[in-house]
Design a protein around this motif. Structure first.
Motif, short mmCIF file in Angstrom:
data_model
loop_
_atom_site.label_atom_id
_atom_site.label_comp_id
_atom_site.label_asym_id
_atom_site.label_seq_id
_atom_site.Cartn_x
_atom_site.Cartn_y
_atom_site.Cartn_z
N LYS A 78 1.06 -1.25 -0.24
CA LYS A 78 -0.23 -0.07 -0.06
C LYS A 78 0.46 1.33 0.27
O LYS A 78 1.99 1.24 0.98
CB LYS A 78 -1.29 0.20 1.07
N VAL A 79 -0.18 2.57 -0.58
CA VAL A 79 0.84 3.81 -0.50
C VAL A 79 1.12 3.87 0.96
O VAL A 79 -0.45 4.18 1.25
CB VAL A 79 0.55 4.38 -1.68
N VAL A 80 1.25 4.25 1.84
CA VAL A 80 1.66 4.94 3.43
C VAL A 80 1.68 6.51 3.16
O VAL A 80 0.77 7.34 3.31
CB VAL A 80 2.88 4.69 3.94
N ASP A 81 2.45 7.70 1.93
CA ASP A 81 2.74 8.80 1.40
C ASP A 81 3.18 8.62 0.66
O ASP A 81 3.94 7.62 0.27
CB ASP A 81 3.36 9.48 2.30
N LYS A 82 3.91 9.74 -0.21
CA LYS A 82 3.78 10.05 -1.32
C LYS A 82 5.04 9.42 -1.47
O LYS A 82 5.90 9.42 -2.36
CB LYS A 82 4.17 11.27 -2.08
N ASN A 83 5.95 8.88 -0.49
CA ASN A 83 7.07 8.83 -0.30
C ASN A 83 7.78 6.98 0.18
O ASN A 83 9.08 6.95 0.33
CB ASN A 83 8.17 9.20 0.41
N THR A 84 6.47 7.18 0.59
CA THR A 84 7.11 5.86 1.65
C THR A 84 5.73 4.44 1.31
O THR A 84 4.08 4.65 0.85
CB THR A 84 6.63 5.75 2.98
N LEU A 85 6.11 3.12 1.16
CA LEU A 85 5.43 1.72 0.48
C LEU A 85 4.97 1.11 1.90
O LEU A 85 6.09 0.99 2.63
CB LEU A 85 5.86 1.36 -0.09
N GLY A 86 4.30 0.75 2.55
CA GLY A 86 4.26 -0.46 3.60
C GLY A 86 3.61 -2.24 3.19
O GLY A 86 2.54 -1.38 2.27
N PHE A 87 3.31 -2.82 3.98
CA PHE A 87 2.70 -4.29 3.94
C PHE A 87 3.00 -4.42 5.08
O PHE A 87 3.44 -4.61 5.86
CB PHE A 87 3.27 -5.27 2.73
N ALA A 88 1.83 -5.48 5.35
CA ALA A 88 1.94 -6.81 6.76
C ALA A 88 2.26 -7.57 6.24
O ALA A 88 2.39 -8.12 4.87
CB ALA A 88 0.04 -6.82 6.91
N ASP A 89 3.44 -8.25 7.00
CA ASP A 89 4.05 -9.28 7.30
C ASP A 89 4.06 -10.13 7.62
O ASP A 89 3.15 -10.35 9.19
CB ASP A 89 5.49 -8.67 7.63
N PHE A 90 3.71 -11.40 7.47
CA PHE A 90 2.54 -12.68 8.10
C PHE A 90 3.66 -13.72 7.86
O PHE A 90 5.05 -13.51 7.85
CB PHE A 90 2.11 -13.02 6.95
N GLY A 91 3.01 -14.80 9.45
CA GLY A 91 4.66 -15.65 9.83
C GLY A 91 4.68 -16.11 8.60
O GLY A 91 4.01 -17.13 7.04
N GLY A 92 5.58 -16.81 8.43
CA GLY A 92 6.88 -17.66 7.52
C GLY A 92 7.41 -18.79 8.26
O GLY A 92 7.26 -18.93 9.26
N ASN A 93 8.43 -19.52 7.74
CA ASN A 93 9.58 -20.67 8.44
C ASN A 93 10.17 -20.51 9.47
O ASN A 93 10.88 -21.52 9.79
CB ASN A 93 10.07 -21.27 7.00
N GLN A 94 10.01 -19.03 9.63
CA GLN A 94 10.88 -18.23 11.04
C GLN A 94 12.52 -18.15 11.03
O GLN A 94 12.96 -18.61 11.99
CB GLN A 94 10.26 -19.40 11.76
N GLN A 95 12.69 -18.50 9.20
CA GLN A 95 14.09 -18.22 8.80
C GLN A 95 14.48 -17.12 10.23
O GLN A 95 16.28 -15.95 10.27
CB GLN A 95 14.46 -18.70 8.44
#
Length: 206
Positions: A78-95
């Motif tokens: 997602k677009v957070v502001d004109k200079n920043t993107l962001g996303f929710a990070d989900f659980g994975g293989n825990q490396q």
């Protein structure tokens, strides 16, 4: 300080090779013309809205690179502001390789592929992890996506570019292909039934 936004990738050694291979004049014109973008545009925002995956590149303090696939609902980056993107990070293989890399080296890279339309966008910048900001995590998380968001990752844009579609093999998403496959399977089933009746001497419809 970079003179052009593309200098983040076109270092002196890269420009020297471009010169020796004959492409430097082309990219020099690009630099002095429209150049690479440094902020979110309507074009980039529209591109992100359809993306359900991307590749995130990081490197550790020694410079060892690492690429990680990220997937989610369409538009989850997602677009957070004109200079920043962001996303929710989900659980994975825990490396936790990405998290470890970002803890010691914030430089990061986003590689966005639109396989359907043979387009790609490359984004250079830095990234940081937000684990103690539930409001931000909720803002970035799609509650209908079947995974629990463990943290948010924010990406600060330094430069981005959409480049040529050359050598991109087209791939179609599952939600477009499966209905076609199911339709063909049903058509095949009906044809087999019709053939079986024909072989037994039974007229269609009787």
């Amino acid at each position: 300080m970079n003179q052009y936004a593309s200098d983040i990738a076109f270092t002196p050694s890269v420009k020297a090779i471009q010169s020796s291979k004959g492409s430097r004049s082309v990219y020099a014109k690009v630099e002095q013309g429209y150049g690479w973008q440094t902020e979110v545009t309507t074009e980039l925002e529209a591109f992100l809205a359809g993306m359900d995956m991307f590749y995130l590149g990081t490197a550790n303090q020694a410079g060892q690179p690492y690429i990680q696939y990220r997937g989610g609902s369409p538009g989850f980056l997602k677009v957070v502001d004109k200079n920043t993107l962001g996303f929710a990070d989900f659980g994975g293989n825990q490396q936790y390789i990405t998290l470890g890399n970002l803890a010691e080296n914030p430089k990061a890279f986003l590689f966005l592929m639109d396989y359907v339309n043979s387009r790609r966008i490359k984004i250079w910048g830095t990234a940081r992890v937000e684990e103690a900001n539930p409001d931000l995590i909720n803002q970035l998380h799609d509650p209908e996506y079947p995974a629990r968001a463990e943290r948010a990752i924010l990406f600060s844009i330094e430069a981005w570019d959409m480049n040529c579609p050359q050598h991109i093999h087209r791939r179609l998403p599952q939600n477009e292909i499966l209905p076609v496959i199911h339709s063909l399977q049903e058509e095949n089933r009906l044809l087999k039934e019709k053939m079986a009746r024909f072989e037994k001497g039974v007229e269609p419809g009787h």
